[in-house]
Scaffold this active site. Structure first.
Site, PDB file in Angstrom:
ATOM      1  N   LYS A 158       0.738  -1.091  -0.013  1.00  0.00           N
ATOM      2  CA  LYS A 158       0.008  -0.015  -0.154  1.00  0.00           C
ATOM      3  C   LYS A 158       0.818   1.272  -0.081  1.00  0.00           C
ATOM      4  O   LYS A 158       1.982   1.250   0.741  1.00  0.00           O
ATOM      5  CB  LYS A 158      -0.914   0.103   1.242  1.00  0.00           C
ATOM      6  CG  LYS A 158      -1.848  -1.257   1.488  1.00  0.00           C
ATOM      7  CD  LYS A 158      -2.692  -1.062   2.638  1.00  0.00           C
ATOM      8  CE  LYS A 158      -3.710  -0.039   2.384  1.00  0.00           C
ATOM      9  NZ  LYS A 158      -4.529  -0.069   3.726  1.00  0.00           N
ATOM     10  N   HIS A 208     -15.621  -3.545   6.230  1.00  0.00           N
ATOM     11  CA  HIS A 208     -15.084  -2.309   6.212  1.00  0.00           C
ATOM     12  C   HIS A 208     -16.123  -1.421   7.289  1.00  0.00           C
ATOM     13  O   HIS A 208     -17.089  -1.200   6.938  1.00  0.00           O
ATOM     14  CB  HIS A 208     -14.993  -1.706   5.020  1.00  0.00           C
ATOM     15  CG  HIS A 208     -14.483  -0.217   5.181  1.00  0.00           C
ATOM     16  ND1 HIS A 208     -13.330   0.123   4.317  1.00  0.00           N
ATOM     17  CD2 HIS A 208     -14.631   0.935   5.890  1.00  0.00           C
ATOM     18  CE1 HIS A 208     -12.868   1.424   4.578  1.00  0.00           C
ATOM     19  NE2 HIS A 208     -13.824   1.751   5.566  1.00  0.00           N
ATOM     20  N   ARG A 291     -12.146  14.579   8.457  1.00  0.00           N
ATOM     21  CA  ARG A 291     -13.317  15.325   7.718  1.00  0.00           C
ATOM     22  C   ARG A 291     -14.659  14.662   8.233  1.00  0.00           C
ATOM     23  O   ARG A 291     -14.564  13.699   8.598  1.00  0.00           O
ATOM     24  CB  ARG A 291     -12.833  15.606   6.359  1.00  0.00           C
ATOM     25  CG  ARG A 291     -12.749  14.289   5.715  1.00  0.00           C
ATOM     26  CD  ARG A 291     -12.773  14.352   3.972  1.00  0.00           C
ATOM     27  NE  ARG A 291     -12.338  12.989   3.416  1.00  0.00           N
ATOM     28  CZ  ARG A 291     -13.119  11.735   3.137  1.00  0.00           C
ATOM     29  NH1 ARG A 291     -14.412  11.917   3.870  1.00  0.00           N
ATOM     30  NH2 ARG A 291     -12.584  10.759   2.738  1.00  0.00           N
TER      31      ARG A 291
END
Length: 447
Positions: A158, A208, A291
């Site tokens: 990643k 997830h 955010r």
């Protein structure tokens, strides 16, 4: 409290922020590109300023133009929404340096969580569980091989500065590692200008799961439960639920305590989302979004909270005014992202909306800036609406979403509404038996 806020975004999220401001009695400034001159948030804002041509880099990413718009309109704060400049630490820093308030976390925390290696090492030190893998950036292929042998194949390479699925490659065995290493670094260099990568154990059937956090400037941190965002295509979310079909209240409370304790120690402020892979009863932290999330409405529906309003209150220096024990969870919520895409090929389908009729009724919410005659521009993200439903049970929420999508009329462009109908009708989805790999397999089936 602020008297005027500039909204540094477009589309449905700009309209969402505008509505929260209106309810707080705050004047709004919309900024827009030439392509968005007729956008709904521009029409409804108290003031509007054109900040550049259609291309994002010349408008919504144009920091100088945004700051100039704030200055000439007398705005006191800037809300970045999501995307664009929302996780740009330099932007947050510059906003504050100009005497304005950035409605979000500190630049230091944005920067810290924006680098995935730093985020992981920080969270590990604060007691948050991680996916097994390298301790940091991999300096060589040989180092990658050593870590892969230690954690066991398959593994995932990643990008440290990654996002949106770019700079990520799976190696199922040692023979595939070199290619995965090379491709991930090339993608990372192209996409982010940074080819640094690290390695994690590849989980074969994870969910997830993400946790919504709010923290004020007075040391108070709370969570608003989890969202299940496992239905993804190429690492892009399509449908989200709150809560997760596979978590118990006890598991939610446990991971919630871990997360809020960690952020309290960090001194974090404003909204944030901790994202985890969840498999075999174990949570593994993967990243933090500093955010507001696209999928925040499902949390709002089950917790009866306006997260944008809370963001503004926190940025204005107010205390949360409640504790974790005051937060309750009611029913189940589902969100379907409606993209202007071909439902089979996923090719973008910009164009003019000939007819627009959103669904309504009990427990149905539509966040969208569409209207009949609006031209969906080809320059930005293809998401044009979000349909969110709330009901006492998951089964009832699924039925309500079916009904809402049947009512939803968008003519003149293609959308993914037919795909959502297929997903909702699938027995595996209805039983909650899906992982982050399920949607890719589902969309490859003939229908």
């Amino acid at each position: 409290m602020f008297s005027k806020i500039l909204i540094a975004n477009r589309g449905e999220i700009a309209l969402r922020i505008l509505r929260a401001c209106r309810e707080l009695g705050i004047k709004t400034v919309a900024v827009h590109s030439t392509a968005d001159a007729d956008a709904m948030h521009v029409r409804l804002a108290d003031e509007a300023v054109c900040i550049g041509p259609a291309a994002s880099r010349d408008s919504y990413l144009n920091v100088a133009a945004i700051l100039a718009a704030a200055t000439i309109t007398g705005a006191e704060a800037i809300h970045p929404g999501y995307g664009f400049l929302s996780e740009n630490a330099d932007f947050a820093e510059t906003v504050e340096a100009h005497g304005l308030t950035f409605i979000g976390p500190t630049a230091d925390h944005i920067r810290m969580m924006g680098d995935k290696i730093t985020a992981k090492t920080t969270m590990e030190a604060l007691g948050v569980p991680l996916v097994p893998g390298s301790d940091g950036e991999l300096k060589s292929l040989e180092e990658a091989r050593a870590v892969a042998e230690k954690v066991g194949y398959p593994v995932l390479i990643k990008a440290t500065a990654g996002g949106g699925g770019r700079g990520m490659k799976v190696a199922q065995s040692a023979s595939e590692l070199e290619e995965a290493w090379s491709v991930a670094r090339t993608e990372a260099r192209t996409a982010f200008g940074n080819d640094a990568v690290y390695l994690e154990k590849y989980l074969d059937k994870p969910r997830h799961i993400e946790l919504q956090i709010l923290a004020d400037n007075h040391g108070n941190v709370v969570h608003f439960g989890e969202r299940d965002c496992s239905l993804q295509r190429r690492h892009q979310k399509l449908l989200e639920e709150a809560g997760s079909p596979v978590l118990s209240a006890e598991q939610r409370d446990a991971i919630g305590r871990t997360a809020t304790d960690a952020l309290a120690k960090m001194g974090y402020r404003n909204a944030g989302t901790l994202e985890f892979l969840y498999q075999d009863g174990q949570f593994c932290f993967i990243e933090m979004n500093t955010r507001l999330q696209v999928e925040h409405p499902v949390t709002e529906m089950v917790c009866d909270v306006d997260l944008v309003r809370e963001q503004i209150r926190i940025a204005a220096g107010e205390e949360l005014g409640y504790t974790q024990s005051d937060i309750s969870f009611s029913g189940h919520a589902i969100e379907c992202r409606i993209n202007a895409e071909d439902p089979d090929t996923f090719a973008p389908c910009p164009g003019t909306v000939a007819v627009y009729h959103p669904p309504g009724g009990l427990g149905v919410r539509v966040d969208s800036a569409l209207y009949t005659g609006y031209r969906v521009p080809p320059y930005y993200d293809s998401m044009i609406a979000k349909v969110i439903v709330h009901a006492p049970t998951r089964a009832q929420a699924i039925a309500r979403m079916h009904r809402a999508l049947d009512e939803f009329v968008v003519e003149g462009i293609k959308t993914v509404i037919p795909l959502h109908r297929r997903i909702l009708a699938d027995p595996e989805f209805q039983k909650g038996e899906y992982t982050i790999h399920w949607l890719e397999q589902f969309t490859s089936r003939p229908h």
